[in-house]
Design a protein around this motif. Sequence first.
Motif, PDB file in Angstrom:
ATOM      1  N   ARG A 162     -57.813 126.610  31.162  1.00 45.38           N
ATOM      2  CA  ARG A 162     -57.245 127.458  32.206  1.00 45.38           C
ATOM      3  C   ARG A 162     -55.774 127.725  31.882  1.00 45.38           C
ATOM      4  O   ARG A 162     -55.084 126.861  31.327  1.00 45.38           O
ATOM      5  CB  ARG A 162     -57.343 126.787  33.575  1.00 45.38           C
ATOM      6  CG  ARG A 162     -58.760 126.508  34.053  1.00 45.38           C
ATOM      7  CD  ARG A 162     -58.735 125.865  35.430  1.00 45.38           C
ATOM      8  NE  ARG A 162     -60.076 125.596  35.942  1.00 45.38           N
ATOM      9  CZ  ARG A 162     -60.332 125.124  37.166  1.00 45.38           C
ATOM     10  NH1 ARG A 162     -59.311 124.877  37.993  1.00 45.38           N
ATOM     11  NH2 ARG A 162     -61.574 124.909  37.560  1.00 45.38           N
ATOM     12  N   SER A 163     -55.297 128.887  32.260  1.00 44.52           N
ATOM     13  CA  SER A 163     -53.897 129.223  32.002  1.00 44.52           C
ATOM     14  C   SER A 163     -52.956 128.490  32.937  1.00 44.52           C
ATOM     15  O   SER A 163     -51.866 128.054  32.536  1.00 44.52           O
ATOM     16  CB  SER A 163     -53.684 130.736  32.148  1.00 44.52           C
ATOM     17  OG  SER A 163     -54.428 131.446  31.190  1.00 44.52           O
ATOM     18  N   GLY A 164     -53.352 128.364  34.200  1.00 43.76           N
ATOM     19  CA  GLY A 164     -52.475 127.773  35.183  1.00 43.76           C
ATOM     20  C   GLY A 164     -51.263 128.649  35.454  1.00 43.76           C
ATOM     21  O   GLY A 164     -51.124 129.755  34.922  1.00 43.76           O
ATOM     22  N   VAL A 165     -50.365 128.145  36.276  1.00 47.14           N
ATOM     23  CA  VAL A 165     -49.181 128.918  36.660  1.00 47.14           C
ATOM     24  C   VAL A 165     -48.283 129.166  35.452  1.00 47.14           C
ATOM     25  O   VAL A 165     -47.816 130.294  35.232  1.00 47.14           O
ATOM     26  CB  VAL A 165     -48.406 128.184  37.775  1.00 47.14           C
ATOM     27  CG1 VAL A 165     -47.040 128.817  37.990  1.00 47.14           C
ATOM     28  CG2 VAL A 165     -49.208 128.211  39.076  1.00 47.14           C
ATOM     29  N   ALA A 166     -48.038 128.143  34.658  1.00 45.26           N
ATOM     30  CA  ALA A 166     -47.143 128.294  33.500  1.00 45.26           C
ATOM     31  C   ALA A 166     -47.700 129.308  32.504  1.00 45.26           C
ATOM     32  O   ALA A 166     -46.957 130.150  31.980  1.00 45.26           O
ATOM     33  CB  ALA A 166     -46.928 126.940  32.824  1.00 45.26           C
ATOM     34  N   GLY A 167     -48.997 129.254  32.243  1.00 46.06           N
ATOM     35  CA  GLY A 167     -49.609 130.198  31.311  1.00 46.06           C
ATOM     36  C   GLY A 167     -49.608 131.621  31.836  1.00 46.06           C
ATOM     37  O   GLY A 167     -49.429 132.574  31.071  1.00 46.06           O
ATOM     38  N   ALA A 168     -49.803 131.768  33.139  1.00 42.32           N
ATOM     39  CA  ALA A 168     -49.776 133.105  33.741  1.00 42.32           C
ATOM     40  C   ALA A 168     -48.410 133.758  33.555  1.00 42.32           C
ATOM     41  O   ALA A 168     -48.308 134.953  33.243  1.00 42.32           O
ATOM     42  CB  ALA A 168     -50.139 133.029  35.220  1.00 42.32           C
ATOM     43  N   LEU A 169     -47.359 132.978  33.727  1.00 37.92           N
ATOM     44  CA  LEU A 169     -45.999 133.511  33.561  1.00 37.92           C
ATOM     45  C   LEU A 169     -45.672 133.790  32.100  1.00 37.92           C
ATOM     46  O   LEU A 169     -45.115 134.841  31.759  1.00 37.92           O
ATOM     47  CB  LEU A 169     -44.984 132.531  34.139  1.00 37.92           C
ATOM     48  CG  LEU A 169     -45.000 132.348  35.665  1.00 37.92           C
ATOM     49  CD1 LEU A 169     -44.136 131.164  36.067  1.00 37.92           C
ATOM     50  CD2 LEU A 169     -44.534 133.619  36.373  1.00 37.92           C
ATOM     51  N   LYS A 170     -46.036 132.864  31.233  1.00 38.97           N
ATOM     52  CA  LYS A 170     -45.681 132.987  29.822  1.00 38.97           C
ATOM     53  C   LYS A 170     -46.514 134.036  29.092  1.00 38.97           C
ATOM     54  O   LYS A 170     -45.983 134.859  28.334  1.00 38.97           O
ATOM     55  CB  LYS A 170     -45.845 131.635  29.137  1.00 38.97           C
ATOM     56  CG  LYS A 170     -45.576 131.671  27.644  1.00 38.97           C
ATOM     57  CD  LYS A 170     -45.858 130.316  27.001  1.00 38.97           C
ATOM     58  CE  LYS A 170     -45.686 130.385  25.490  1.00 38.97           C
ATOM     59  NZ  LYS A 170     -46.016 129.086  24.844  1.00 38.97           N
ATOM     60  N   ASP A 171     -47.831 134.004  29.297  1.00 39.65           N
ATOM     61  CA  ASP A 171     -48.737 134.805  28.474  1.00 39.65           C
ATOM     62  C   ASP A 171     -49.074 136.167  29.066  1.00 39.65           C
ATOM     63  O   ASP A 171     -49.533 137.052  28.338  1.00 39.65           O
ATOM     64  CB  ASP A 171     -50.046 134.032  28.230  1.00 39.65           C
ATOM     65  CG  ASP A 171     -49.808 132.727  27.491  1.00 39.65           C
ATOM     66  OD1 ASP A 171     -48.850 132.682  26.687  1.00 39.65           O
ATOM     67  OD2 ASP A 171     -50.558 131.759  27.724  1.00 39.65           O
ATOM     68  N   TYR A 172     -48.857 136.353  30.378  1.00 35.36           N
ATOM     69  CA  TYR A 172     -49.304 137.598  31.007  1.00 35.36           C
ATOM     70  C   TYR A 172     -48.168 138.400  31.629  1.00 35.36           C
ATOM     71  O   TYR A 172     -48.398 139.490  32.143  1.00 35.36           O
ATOM     72  CB  TYR A 172     -50.409 137.291  32.030  1.00 35.36           C
ATOM     73  CG  TYR A 172     -51.622 136.718  31.345  1.00 35.36           C
ATOM     74  CD1 TYR A 172     -52.591 137.546  30.784  1.00 35.36           C
ATOM     75  CD2 TYR A 172     -51.771 135.343  31.197  1.00 35.36           C
ATOM     76  CE1 TYR A 172     -53.683 137.023  30.121  1.00 35.36           C
ATOM     77  CE2 TYR A 172     -52.864 134.809  30.534  1.00 35.36           C
ATOM     78  CZ  TYR A 172     -53.809 135.663  29.991  1.00 35.36           C
ATOM     79  OH  TYR A 172     -54.896 135.143  29.312  1.00 35.36           O
ATOM     80  N   GLY A 173     -46.971 137.893  31.605  1.00 34.65           N
ATOM     81  CA  GLY A 173     -45.798 138.694  31.928  1.00 34.65           C
ATOM     82  C   GLY A 173     -45.629 139.094  33.372  1.00 34.65           C
ATOM     83  O   GLY A 173     -44.921 140.062  33.661  1.00 34.65           O
ATOM     84  N   VAL A 174     -46.245 138.359  34.303  1.00 34.21           N
ATOM     85  CA  VAL A 174     -46.028 138.680  35.717  1.00 34.21           C
ATOM     86  C   VAL A 174     -44.700 138.084  36.177  1.00 34.21           C
ATOM     87  O   VAL A 174     -44.125 137.205  35.528  1.00 34.21           O
ATOM     88  CB  VAL A 174     -47.185 138.146  36.588  1.00 34.21           C
ATOM     89  CG1 VAL A 174     -48.466 138.911  36.289  1.00 34.21           C
ATOM     90  CG2 VAL A 174     -47.391 136.645  36.375  1.00 34.21           C
ATOM     91  N   ASP A 175     -44.206 138.560  37.302  1.00 36.24           N
ATOM     92  CA  ASP A 175     -42.913 138.090  37.809  1.00 36.24           C
ATOM     93  C   ASP A 175     -43.027 136.724  38.471  1.00 36.24           C
ATOM     94  O   ASP A 175     -42.117 135.893  38.364  1.00 36.24           O
ATOM     95  CB  ASP A 175     -42.350 139.089  38.821  1.00 36.24           C
ATOM     96  CG  ASP A 175     -42.114 140.456  38.198  1.00 36.24           C
ATOM     97  OD1 ASP A 175     -41.595 140.511  37.066  1.00 36.24           O
ATOM     98  OD2 ASP A 175     -42.469 141.465  38.840  1.00 36.24           O
ATOM     99  N   GLN A 176     -44.129 136.500  39.175  1.00 36.59           N
ATOM    100  CA  GLN A 176     -44.349 135.237  39.864  1.00 36.59           C
ATOM    101  C   GLN A 176     -45.802 134.817  39.699  1.00 36.59           C
ATOM    102  O   GLN A 176     -46.694 135.665  39.528  1.00 36.59           O
ATOM    103  CB  GLN A 176     -44.055 135.364  41.363  1.00 36.59           C
ATOM    104  CG  GLN A 176     -42.611 135.602  41.735  1.00 36.59           C
ATOM    105  CD  GLN A 176     -42.459 135.675  43.250  1.00 36.59           C
ATOM    106  OE1 GLN A 176     -42.682 136.711  43.860  1.00 36.59           O
ATOM    107  NE2 GLN A 176     -42.101 134.549  43.863  1.00 36.59           N
TER     108      GLN A 176
END
Length: 333
Positions: A93-107
């Motif tokens: 799973r990407s989790g919160v850290a992966g979502a920010l790092k790998d997918y470029g969302v703001d939050q």
Amino acid sequence: IHPLLNKKHFAKRRKRVLAALGETALAIIPASSEQLRNRDTHFPFRQSSDFRYLTGFDEPDAFLVLAPKHTEGSSILFVRPRDPAREQWDGRRSGVAGALKDYGVDQAFTLDELDAKLPELLAGREQVFAPLGEDMGFAGRMFGWLAAVRRLQRAGVKAPGGWLDSAPLLHEMRLFKDEDELQVLREACRISELGHVAAMHACHPGAAEYALEAELLHTFRQHGGEAAFPSIVAGGQNACILHYTENRGRLKKGELVLVDDSGEHLLTPGMCAGFKAGNGNGHCLKNLTDKRAVYLEVGSRKEGEKAHYSDIDMKAVAVDGSYRFVHKDGSSF
């Protein structure tokens, strides 16, 4: 993230949606959920097309919120938390850290924060864009979030006055492709061609429909692709079933297999096949028998009429009642 696209490409798509929403609306786009097949086995996961278009994120149960002019960032992703025990069974799973790092969302937040944060994000908005009529479970949650905001109206909090379907906005946007998207489509066409050619080479009397399907799928996966929809490989009378997907029959002598852009269809004596003018569906006929096959081709044959072949550099031009084959630029072979 798609191997031919990067997180900046998805960020540009989100930016276009944010601009279309204006400053007073908000969009909520849910991901697909896993569907149980039996006991602890799920069907292969297929992400929501709209959600994938805006994120490239391929995990279930996530939510994308697009909130124009939100002070802490306009693109917000809610995802499953990291869980080593479940990841050992079901994958990373990407989790919160992966979502920010790998997918470029703001939050990014975990899903257990969704019900608390959505009413805060909806407060003060005039409209909310979200899918309508697709998932009753999601609709129930939407009504709950809106009700939570309305309960704050006595305190001066403004609640959205309308829930609009997000599909028209996103689907119109998805119609127009930039050069990166066109490159993805070209690669998909290249792999599709390889798969169809492989299936044609495997086509012979006695061959099973599922064997031809296997050639298609093997070639798709070998080149990094996957089938966009279940393959229709239909022989004989099966070709009369528009969405035939059993693919268990066998090909027989005396039959022709029609191969077109949507799959393979077996033609028997008395059957006909038609193609809508201008749809660019490349097609051919392959004789499975050891005898000459005779078929009738019907067309207008008007002087100057042109037939374009979508998958090769060739077109046919009607001259004096018959066709002359030339390159697409008009030059002779």
